[in-house]
Design an enzyme around this catalytic site. Structure first.
Site, short mmCIF file in Angstrom:
data_model
loop_
_atom_site.label_atom_id
_atom_site.label_comp_id
_atom_site.label_asym_id
_atom_site.label_seq_id
_atom_site.Cartn_x
_atom_site.Cartn_y
_atom_site.Cartn_z
N ASN A 7 0.87 -1.18 0.00
CA ASN A 7 0.00 0.00 0.00
C ASN A 7 0.91 1.23 0.00
O ASN A 7 1.50 1.57 1.01
CB ASN A 7 -0.88 -0.05 1.26
N ARG A 91 -2.77 -2.22 -3.28
CA ARG A 91 -3.95 -1.41 -3.06
C ARG A 91 -3.90 -0.26 -4.07
O ARG A 91 -2.90 0.46 -4.13
CB ARG A 91 -3.94 -0.84 -1.64
N HIS A 180 -12.44 2.88 0.71
CA HIS A 180 -12.37 1.91 1.82
C HIS A 180 -13.16 0.64 1.50
O HIS A 180 -13.61 -0.06 2.42
CB HIS A 180 -12.96 2.49 3.13
N HIS A 208 -16.21 2.69 8.98
CA HIS A 208 -14.74 2.58 9.00
C HIS A 208 -14.22 3.91 9.54
O HIS A 208 -14.24 4.93 8.85
CB HIS A 208 -14.22 2.31 7.58
N ASN A 211 -7.95 7.19 10.35
CA ASN A 211 -7.56 8.56 10.02
C ASN A 211 -8.46 9.12 8.94
O ASN A 211 -8.93 10.23 9.00
CB ASN A 211 -6.11 8.59 9.54
N GLY A 212 -8.67 8.29 7.90
CA GLY A 212 -9.75 8.56 6.95
C GLY A 212 -10.96 7.81 7.47
O GLY A 212 -10.81 6.82 8.18
N ARG A 241 -9.30 15.91 7.29
CA ARG A 241 -10.16 16.29 6.16
C ARG A 241 -11.51 16.81 6.64
O ARG A 241 -12.04 16.30 7.62
CB ARG A 241 -10.40 15.09 5.24
N GLY A 333 -12.97 3.17 15.46
CA GLY A 333 -14.13 2.28 15.61
C GLY A 333 -13.83 1.05 16.46
O GLY A 333 -14.66 0.61 17.25
N GLU A 385 -7.88 -5.16 5.71
CA GLU A 385 -7.88 -4.86 4.27
C GLU A 385 -6.81 -5.66 3.54
O GLU A 385 -7.02 -6.07 2.40
CB GLU A 385 -7.63 -3.35 4.08
P1 AMP Z 1 -6.26 3.90 11.44
O1 AMP Z 1 -6.20 4.88 10.30
O2 AMP Z 1 -7.27 2.82 11.24
O3 AMP Z 1 -4.92 3.39 11.88
O4 AMP Z 1 -6.81 4.72 12.72
C1 AMP Z 1 -6.10 5.79 13.26
C2 AMP Z 1 -6.99 6.52 14.26
O5 AMP Z 1 -7.40 5.60 15.29
C3 AMP Z 1 -6.29 7.67 14.97
O6 AMP Z 1 -7.17 8.79 15.04
C4 AMP Z 1 -6.07 7.12 16.35
O7 AMP Z 1 -6.08 8.14 17.31
C5 AMP Z 1 -7.30 6.26 16.53
N1 AMP Z 1 -7.16 5.35 17.66
C6 AMP Z 1 -6.31 4.31 17.80
N2 AMP Z 1 -6.44 3.78 19.04
C7 AMP Z 1 -7.39 4.51 19.69
C8 AMP Z 1 -7.98 4.46 20.99
N3 AMP Z 1 -7.61 3.56 21.89
N4 AMP Z 1 -8.94 5.36 21.28
C9 AMP Z 1 -9.31 6.29 20.39
N5 AMP Z 1 -8.80 6.38 19.15
C10 AMP Z 1 -7.85 5.50 18.81
#
Ligand code: AMP
Length: 401
Positions: A7, A91, A180, A208, A211-212, A241, A333, A385
Protein backbone atom coordinates in the site's frame (compact mmCIF):
# COMPACT_ATOMS: atom_id res chain seq x y z
CA UNK A 1 0.78 -19.08 -1.15
CA UNK A 2 2.90 -16.21 0.23
CA UNK A 3 1.69 -12.87 -1.02
CA UNK A 4 3.28 -9.49 -0.50
CA UNK A 5 0.62 -6.84 -0.01
CA UNK A 6 1.72 -3.30 -0.79
CA UNK A 7 0.00 0.00 0.00
CA UNK A 8 1.95 2.99 -1.31
CA UNK A 9 1.42 6.59 -0.25
CA UNK A 10 3.32 9.70 -1.34
CA UNK A 11 6.14 9.17 1.15
CA UNK A 12 5.30 5.79 2.64
CA UNK A 13 5.01 2.10 1.79
CA UNK A 14 2.98 -0.17 4.07
CA UNK A 15 3.47 -3.88 3.57
CA UNK A 16 2.44 -7.29 4.82
CA UNK A 17 3.65 -10.71 3.79
CA UNK A 18 0.58 -12.91 4.08
CA UNK A 19 0.46 -16.68 4.02
CA UNK A 20 -2.89 -17.36 2.37
CA UNK A 21 -2.95 -20.98 3.57
CA UNK A 22 -3.21 -19.86 7.19
CA UNK A 23 -4.53 -16.36 6.36
CA UNK A 24 -1.97 -14.85 8.72
CA UNK A 25 0.62 -12.11 8.31
CA UNK A 26 4.15 -13.50 8.55
CA UNK A 27 5.47 -9.95 8.84
CA UNK A 28 4.16 -6.44 8.53
CA UNK A 29 5.73 -3.03 8.45
CA UNK A 30 6.05 0.38 6.97
CA UNK A 31 8.66 2.57 5.32
CA UNK A 32 8.04 6.22 6.10
CA UNK A 33 9.58 9.57 5.15
CA UNK A 34 10.61 8.27 1.71
CA UNK A 35 12.64 10.94 -0.06
CA UNK A 36 13.09 12.96 3.15
CA UNK A 37 15.75 13.06 5.81
CA UNK A 38 15.64 10.30 8.43
CA UNK A 39 13.63 7.77 6.44
CA UNK A 40 12.72 4.83 8.60
CA UNK A 41 11.56 1.26 8.14
CA UNK A 42 9.53 -0.35 10.93
CA UNK A 43 9.27 -4.12 10.61
CA UNK A 44 7.43 -6.65 12.78
CA UNK A 45 7.90 -10.37 12.18
CA UNK A 46 4.92 -12.34 13.55
CA UNK A 47 7.09 -14.17 16.12
CA UNK A 48 9.71 -11.59 17.11
CA UNK A 49 9.82 -8.01 18.37
CA UNK A 50 9.46 -4.97 16.12
CA UNK A 51 12.63 -3.47 14.69
CA UNK A 52 13.35 -0.01 13.31
CA UNK A 53 15.98 0.74 10.71
CA UNK A 54 16.81 4.18 9.36
CA UNK A 55 18.59 4.87 6.12
CA UNK A 56 18.70 6.86 2.91
CA UNK A 57 15.49 5.84 1.24
CA UNK A 58 15.36 8.15 -1.73
CA UNK A 59 12.41 6.71 -3.60
CA UNK A 60 9.87 3.89 -3.71
CA UNK A 61 12.28 1.55 -5.51
CA UNK A 62 14.79 1.81 -2.67
CA UNK A 63 11.93 1.41 -0.18
CA UNK A 64 10.83 -1.89 -1.75
CA UNK A 65 14.47 -3.06 -1.80
CA UNK A 66 14.65 -2.38 1.95
CA UNK A 67 11.40 -4.29 2.50
CA UNK A 68 12.63 -7.34 0.56
CA UNK A 69 15.98 -7.24 2.37
CA UNK A 70 14.15 -7.15 5.71
CA UNK A 71 11.90 -10.07 4.77
CA UNK A 72 15.06 -12.04 3.94
CA UNK A 73 17.22 -10.82 6.83
CA UNK A 74 18.83 -13.39 9.06
CA UNK A 75 17.60 -11.91 12.34
CA UNK A 76 14.28 -10.34 11.41
CA UNK A 77 13.31 -12.15 8.21
CA UNK A 78 10.48 -14.60 7.63
CA UNK A 79 11.56 -16.19 4.33
CA UNK A 80 14.79 -17.85 3.24
CA UNK A 81 14.61 -16.96 -0.45
CA UNK A 82 12.81 -14.27 -2.45
CA UNK A 83 11.30 -16.98 -4.67
CA UNK A 84 9.01 -17.80 -1.72
CA UNK A 85 7.06 -14.63 -2.55
CA UNK A 86 4.66 -15.88 -5.21
CA UNK A 87 2.66 -12.78 -6.01
CA UNK A 88 2.12 -9.14 -5.07
CA UNK A 89 -1.20 -7.47 -4.34
CA UNK A 90 -1.40 -3.68 -4.62
CA UNK A 91 -3.95 -1.41 -3.06
CA UNK A 92 -5.05 1.05 -5.76
CA UNK A 93 -7.25 3.85 -4.49
CA UNK A 94 -9.30 4.74 -7.56
CA UNK A 95 -10.63 2.31 -10.14
CA UNK A 96 -13.09 4.74 -11.72
CA UNK A 97 -16.15 3.21 -13.39
CA UNK A 98 -14.00 0.83 -15.39
CA UNK A 99 -12.61 -1.39 -12.62
CA UNK A 100 -15.40 -3.04 -10.73
CA UNK A 101 -13.21 -5.85 -9.43
CA UNK A 102 -9.56 -6.70 -8.82
CA UNK A 103 -7.44 -7.33 -11.93
CA UNK A 104 -4.11 -8.79 -12.98
CA UNK A 105 -1.54 -6.07 -13.69
CA UNK A 106 -0.44 -6.01 -17.34
CA UNK A 107 1.23 -3.30 -19.48
CA UNK A 108 -2.24 -2.45 -20.88
CA UNK A 109 -3.63 -2.11 -17.38
CA UNK A 110 -0.81 0.27 -16.43
CA UNK A 111 -1.87 2.54 -19.31
CA UNK A 112 -5.45 2.48 -18.05
CA UNK A 113 -4.31 3.24 -14.50
CA UNK A 114 -2.42 6.25 -15.80
CA UNK A 115 -5.62 7.44 -17.48
CA UNK A 116 -7.29 7.35 -14.06
CA UNK A 117 -4.77 9.75 -12.49
CA UNK A 118 -7.05 12.59 -13.50
CA UNK A 119 -9.73 11.21 -11.14
CA UNK A 120 -7.39 10.68 -8.19
CA UNK A 121 -4.31 12.90 -8.59
CA UNK A 122 -3.54 12.73 -4.86
CA UNK A 123 -3.57 8.93 -4.62
CA UNK A 124 -3.21 6.91 -7.83
CA UNK A 125 0.24 8.25 -8.86
CA UNK A 126 1.72 6.80 -5.65
CA UNK A 127 0.04 3.46 -6.21
CA UNK A 128 1.47 3.39 -9.74
CA UNK A 129 4.89 4.27 -8.33
CA UNK A 130 4.62 1.27 -6.00
CA UNK A 131 3.73 -1.08 -8.85
CA UNK A 132 6.69 0.18 -10.92
CA UNK A 133 9.04 -0.19 -7.94
CA UNK A 134 7.95 -3.81 -7.41
CA UNK A 135 8.38 -4.56 -11.11
CA UNK A 136 11.98 -3.34 -10.83
CA UNK A 137 12.81 -5.00 -7.51
CA UNK A 138 10.91 -8.27 -7.87
CA UNK A 139 10.71 -8.72 -11.67
CA UNK A 140 8.54 -11.44 -13.15
CA UNK A 141 6.15 -11.83 -10.21
CA UNK A 142 2.44 -11.74 -11.00
CA UNK A 143 0.81 -8.64 -9.52
CA UNK A 144 -2.82 -7.75 -8.90
CA UNK A 145 -4.49 -4.35 -8.44
CA UNK A 146 -7.22 -4.25 -5.79
CA UNK A 147 -9.33 -1.11 -5.92
CA UNK A 148 -10.74 0.82 -2.97
CA UNK A 149 -13.70 1.83 -5.11
CA UNK A 150 -14.68 -1.62 -6.46
CA UNK A 151 -16.97 -2.74 -3.63
CA UNK A 152 -19.18 0.32 -4.21
CA UNK A 153 -19.63 -0.20 -7.96
CA UNK A 154 -23.23 -1.37 -7.70
CA UNK A 155 -24.43 1.81 -6.00
CA UNK A 156 -27.58 3.00 -7.80
CA UNK A 157 -27.42 6.21 -9.89
CA UNK A 158 -29.67 8.06 -7.42
CA UNK A 159 -26.95 7.54 -4.78
CA UNK A 160 -23.97 8.40 -6.94
CA UNK A 161 -25.15 11.37 -8.98
CA UNK A 162 -24.40 14.92 -7.77
CA UNK A 163 -26.66 17.93 -8.27
CA UNK A 164 -24.50 19.29 -11.08
CA UNK A 165 -25.31 19.49 -14.80
CA UNK A 166 -25.45 15.87 -15.98
CA UNK A 167 -22.88 16.70 -18.63
CA UNK A 168 -20.24 16.99 -15.86
CA UNK A 169 -20.78 13.32 -15.10
CA UNK A 170 -20.60 12.38 -18.77
CA UNK A 171 -17.62 14.61 -19.55
CA UNK A 172 -15.46 14.22 -16.45
CA UNK A 173 -16.85 11.18 -14.62
CA UNK A 174 -17.93 13.35 -11.69
CA UNK A 175 -20.00 11.09 -9.44
CA UNK A 176 -19.75 9.39 -6.07
CA UNK A 177 -17.32 6.46 -6.19
CA UNK A 178 -16.74 5.65 -2.51
CA UNK A 179 -13.54 4.30 -0.94
CA UNK A 180 -12.37 1.91 1.82
CA UNK A 181 -14.20 -0.79 -0.18
CA UNK A 182 -11.99 -3.67 0.95
CA UNK A 183 -12.63 -2.77 4.59
CA UNK A 184 -16.41 -2.37 4.23
CA UNK A 185 -16.55 -5.66 2.34
CA UNK A 186 -14.43 -7.51 4.91
CA UNK A 187 -16.35 -6.38 7.98
CA UNK A 188 -19.70 -6.96 6.27
CA UNK A 189 -18.68 -10.58 5.61
CA UNK A 190 -17.44 -10.95 9.19
CA UNK A 191 -20.69 -9.50 10.52
CA UNK A 192 -22.68 -12.06 8.56
CA UNK A 193 -20.60 -14.83 10.18
CA UNK A 194 -21.03 -13.35 13.67
CA UNK A 195 -24.79 -13.02 13.18
CA UNK A 196 -25.07 -16.49 11.64
CA UNK A 197 -27.12 -15.15 8.73
CA UNK A 198 -26.29 -14.98 5.01
CA UNK A 199 -25.05 -11.57 3.83
CA UNK A 200 -27.81 -11.56 1.20
CA UNK A 201 -30.40 -11.34 3.99
CA UNK A 202 -28.77 -8.55 5.99
CA UNK A 203 -29.03 -4.78 6.07
CA UNK A 204 -25.76 -3.46 7.54
CA UNK A 205 -24.17 -0.10 8.20
CA UNK A 206 -20.39 -0.35 8.34
CA UNK A 207 -18.44 2.53 9.92
CA UNK A 208 -14.74 2.58 9.00
CA UNK A 209 -13.35 5.14 11.45
CA UNK A 210 -9.61 5.52 10.96
CA UNK A 211 -7.56 8.56 10.02
CA UNK A 212 -9.75 8.56 6.95
CA UNK A 213 -13.34 7.63 7.73
CA UNK A 214 -16.39 6.49 5.80
CA UNK A 215 -19.76 4.83 6.35
CA UNK A 216 -21.41 2.40 3.95
CA UNK A 217 -24.96 1.10 3.66
CA UNK A 218 -24.60 -2.57 2.73
CA UNK A 219 -27.91 -4.10 1.68
CA UNK A 220 -27.83 -7.81 0.88
CA UNK A 221 -24.03 -7.68 0.51
CA UNK A 222 -24.15 -4.75 -1.93
CA UNK A 223 -22.89 -1.27 -1.04
CA UNK A 224 -25.91 0.90 -1.93
CA UNK A 225 -24.55 4.16 -0.55
CA UNK A 226 -21.39 5.46 1.07
CA UNK A 227 -20.21 8.73 2.56
CA UNK A 228 -16.99 9.31 0.61
CA UNK A 229 -17.63 10.69 -2.83
CA UNK A 230 -15.77 11.69 -5.96
CA UNK A 231 -12.71 11.81 -3.70
CA UNK A 232 -12.07 10.62 -0.13
CA UNK A 233 -12.74 14.17 1.12
CA UNK A 234 -16.54 13.93 1.44
CA UNK A 235 -18.64 12.61 4.30
CA UNK A 236 -17.59 12.20 7.91
CA UNK A 237 -15.21 14.50 9.73
CA UNK A 238 -11.77 12.90 9.50
CA UNK A 239 -8.36 13.35 11.10
CA UNK A 240 -7.38 16.24 8.81
CA UNK A 241 -10.16 16.29 6.16
CA UNK A 242 -13.30 18.40 6.26
CA UNK A 243 -15.85 15.80 5.20
CA UNK A 244 -19.16 17.36 4.07
CA UNK A 245 -18.98 21.09 3.45
CA UNK A 246 -21.07 23.70 1.68
CA UNK A 247 -19.08 24.02 -1.59
CA UNK A 248 -19.60 27.79 -1.59
CA UNK A 249 -17.37 28.00 1.51
CA UNK A 250 -14.38 26.96 -0.57
CA UNK A 251 -14.98 29.71 -3.11
CA UNK A 252 -15.47 32.22 -0.29
CA UNK A 253 -12.26 31.30 1.53
CA UNK A 254 -10.25 31.14 -1.68
CA UNK A 255 -11.38 34.67 -2.56
CA UNK A 256 -10.87 36.09 0.95
CA UNK A 257 -7.48 34.49 1.58
CA UNK A 258 -6.34 34.65 -2.05
CA UNK A 259 -5.55 30.95 -2.01
CA UNK A 260 -4.24 29.00 -4.99
CA UNK A 261 -5.89 25.69 -5.94
CA UNK A 262 -3.01 23.87 -4.30
CA UNK A 263 -3.36 25.85 -1.06
CA UNK A 264 -7.11 25.31 -0.97
CA UNK A 265 -6.58 21.60 -1.49
CA UNK A 266 -4.09 21.50 1.39
CA UNK A 267 -6.50 23.41 3.65
CA UNK A 268 -9.35 20.97 2.98
CA UNK A 269 -7.31 17.76 3.11
CA UNK A 270 -4.53 18.43 5.62
CA UNK A 271 -5.55 21.17 8.06
CA UNK A 272 -9.24 20.54 8.64
CA UNK A 273 -11.42 17.89 10.30
CA UNK A 274 -10.60 16.87 13.88
CA UNK A 275 -7.22 18.64 13.74
CA UNK A 276 -8.76 21.83 12.41
CA UNK A 277 -11.60 22.07 14.95
CA UNK A 278 -9.70 20.86 18.01
CA UNK A 279 -6.45 22.66 17.33
CA UNK A 280 -4.92 19.77 19.31
CA UNK A 281 -4.15 16.93 16.93
CA UNK A 282 -5.59 14.72 14.20
CA UNK A 283 -5.21 11.75 16.56
CA UNK A 284 -8.45 10.83 18.32
CA UNK A 285 -6.58 9.51 21.39
CA UNK A 286 -4.99 12.90 22.01
CA UNK A 287 -8.25 14.71 21.37
CA UNK A 288 -10.12 12.50 23.86
CA UNK A 289 -7.38 13.09 26.43
CA UNK A 290 -7.60 16.86 25.95
CA UNK A 291 -11.41 16.72 26.16
CA UNK A 292 -11.09 14.93 29.49
CA UNK A 293 -9.00 17.87 30.72
CA UNK A 294 -11.76 20.29 29.67
CA UNK A 295 -10.26 21.51 26.39
CA UNK A 296 -13.43 22.99 24.90
CA UNK A 297 -12.45 22.70 21.22
CA UNK A 298 -11.37 19.08 21.71
CA UNK A 299 -14.84 18.40 23.17
CA UNK A 300 -16.43 20.25 20.24
CA UNK A 301 -14.44 18.18 17.71
CA UNK A 302 -15.60 14.90 19.30
CA UNK A 303 -19.21 16.08 19.55
CA UNK A 304 -19.24 17.23 15.91
CA UNK A 305 -17.58 13.96 14.82
CA UNK A 306 -20.11 11.78 16.61
CA UNK A 307 -23.11 13.95 15.67
CA UNK A 308 -22.31 13.70 11.98
CA UNK A 309 -21.73 9.97 12.22
CA UNK A 310 -25.06 9.53 14.02
CA UNK A 311 -26.86 11.42 11.24
CA UNK A 312 -25.27 9.18 8.60
CA UNK A 313 -26.30 6.05 10.52
CA UNK A 314 -29.94 7.17 10.66
CA UNK A 315 -29.87 8.30 7.02
CA UNK A 316 -28.50 4.98 5.79
CA UNK A 317 -31.06 3.01 7.79
CA UNK A 318 -33.67 5.13 5.99
CA UNK A 319 -31.95 4.51 2.64
CA UNK A 320 -32.20 0.73 3.17
CA UNK A 321 -35.62 0.78 4.87
CA UNK A 322 -34.27 -0.98 7.96
CA UNK A 323 -31.18 -2.17 9.75
CA UNK A 324 -29.99 -5.48 11.21
CA UNK A 325 -26.56 -4.48 12.46
CA UNK A 326 -24.26 -1.52 12.89
CA UNK A 327 -20.54 -2.30 12.60
CA UNK A 328 -17.62 -0.26 13.94
CA UNK A 329 -14.12 -0.81 12.56
CA UNK A 330 -10.63 0.74 12.03
CA UNK A 331 -8.50 2.61 14.63
CA UNK A 332 -11.25 4.69 16.23
CA UNK A 333 -14.13 2.28 15.61
CA UNK A 334 -12.25 -0.68 17.06
CA UNK A 335 -10.71 1.10 20.03
CA UNK A 336 -12.88 3.95 21.23
CA UNK A 337 -15.85 3.08 23.45
CA UNK A 338 -16.39 6.87 23.88
CA UNK A 339 -16.93 7.47 20.16
CA UNK A 340 -19.16 4.41 19.80
CA UNK A 341 -21.32 5.47 22.74
CA UNK A 342 -21.53 9.09 21.67
CA UNK A 343 -22.40 8.25 18.04
CA UNK A 344 -25.16 5.82 19.12
CA UNK A 345 -26.81 8.37 21.45
CA UNK A 346 -30.44 9.10 20.55
CA UNK A 347 -30.63 6.14 18.19
CA UNK A 348 -32.70 4.04 20.64
CA UNK A 349 -35.79 4.92 18.57
CA UNK A 350 -34.42 2.75 15.76
CA UNK A 351 -33.49 -0.18 18.01
CA UNK A 352 -29.82 0.64 18.60
CA UNK A 353 -28.93 0.27 22.27
CA UNK A 354 -25.47 -0.46 23.67
CA UNK A 355 -24.49 -2.50 26.71
CA UNK A 356 -22.16 -0.06 28.48
CA UNK A 357 -19.95 -2.72 30.06
CA UNK A 358 -19.60 -4.71 26.82
CA UNK A 359 -18.83 -1.50 24.93
CA UNK A 360 -16.14 -0.51 27.41
CA UNK A 361 -14.53 -3.94 27.24
CA UNK A 362 -14.45 -4.15 23.43
CA UNK A 363 -11.07 -2.75 22.50
CA UNK A 364 -9.41 -4.04 19.34
CA UNK A 365 -11.35 -7.26 19.24
CA UNK A 366 -14.51 -8.75 17.78
CA UNK A 367 -17.49 -8.16 20.03
CA UNK A 368 -21.26 -7.77 20.10
CA UNK A 369 -21.75 -4.68 22.26
CA UNK A 370 -25.56 -4.46 21.99
CA UNK A 371 -27.84 -4.48 25.00
CA UNK A 372 -29.98 -7.62 25.31
CA UNK A 373 -33.15 -5.74 24.34
CA UNK A 374 -31.64 -4.01 21.27
CA UNK A 375 -33.40 -4.93 18.03
CA UNK A 376 -30.37 -3.84 15.98
CA UNK A 377 -27.07 -5.53 16.84
CA UNK A 378 -24.02 -3.29 17.27
CA UNK A 379 -20.73 -5.03 16.51
CA UNK A 380 -17.05 -4.20 16.79
CA UNK A 381 -15.01 -5.97 14.10
CA UNK A 382 -11.28 -5.36 13.48
CA UNK A 383 -10.77 -4.74 9.79
CA UNK A 384 -8.22 -6.56 7.64
CA UNK A 385 -7.88 -4.86 4.27
CA UNK A 386 -4.58 -6.62 3.57
CA UNK A 387 -6.22 -10.01 3.88
CA UNK A 388 -8.88 -9.05 1.31
CA UNK A 389 -6.09 -7.91 -1.03
CA UNK A 390 -4.17 -11.17 -0.47
CA UNK A 391 -7.28 -13.31 -1.06
CA UNK A 392 -8.12 -11.48 -4.29
CA UNK A 393 -4.51 -11.69 -5.47
CA UNK A 394 -4.39 -15.45 -4.88
CA UNK A 395 -7.72 -16.03 -6.66
CA UNK A 396 -6.74 -13.96 -9.70
CA UNK A 397 -3.19 -15.30 -10.00
CA UNK A 398 -4.42 -18.90 -9.75
CA UNK A 399 -7.15 -18.28 -12.34
CA UNK A 400 -4.55 -16.81 -14.74
CA UNK A 401 -2.25 -19.87 -14.51
P1 AMP B 1 -6.26 3.90 11.44
O1 AMP B 1 -6.20 4.88 10.30
O2 AMP B 1 -7.27 2.82 11.24
O3 AMP B 1 -4.92 3.39 11.88
O4 AMP B 1 -6.81 4.72 12.72
C1 AMP B 1 -6.10 5.79 13.26
C2 AMP B 1 -6.99 6.52 14.26
O5 AMP B 1 -7.40 5.60 15.29
C3 AMP B 1 -6.29 7.67 14.97
O6 AMP B 1 -7.17 8.79 15.04
C4 AMP B 1 -6.07 7.12 16.35
O7 AMP B 1 -6.08 8.14 17.31
C5 AMP B 1 -7.30 6.26 16.53
N1 AMP B 1 -7.16 5.35 17.66
C6 AMP B 1 -6.31 4.31 17.80
N2 AMP B 1 -6.44 3.78 19.04
C7 AMP B 1 -7.39 4.51 19.69
C8 AMP B 1 -7.98 4.46 20.99
N3 AMP B 1 -7.61 3.56 21.89
N4 AMP B 1 -8.94 5.36 21.28
C9 AMP B 1 -9.31 6.29 20.39
N5 AMP B 1 -8.80 6.38 19.15
C10 AMP B 1 -7.85 5.50 18.81
Amino acid sequence: MKILVINCGSSSVKYQLIDTDTETALAKGMVSRIGMSASVLTHKPHDRPEVKVSGEILDHIVAIEYVVAMLLSENHGVIADRSEIEAIGHRVVHGGEKFTESVLITPELMLELRNLIDLAPLHNPHNIRGINACQKTLPGLPMVAVFDTAFHHQMPPKAYIYGLPYVMYKRYGIRRYGFHGTSHQYVAEQASQMLGKPLEELKLITCHLGNGASVAAVDGGVSVDTSMGFTPLEGLLMGTRTGDLDPAIILHIMAREELTLHEANTLLNKHSGLAGISGVSSDMREIIESAHSNHSNARLAIDAYCYRLRKYIAAYAAAMGGLDALVYTAGIGENSPDVRECSCENLEFMGIRLDKAKNNQAVGQKADISADDATVRTLVIPTNEELVIARDTKRIVEAAK
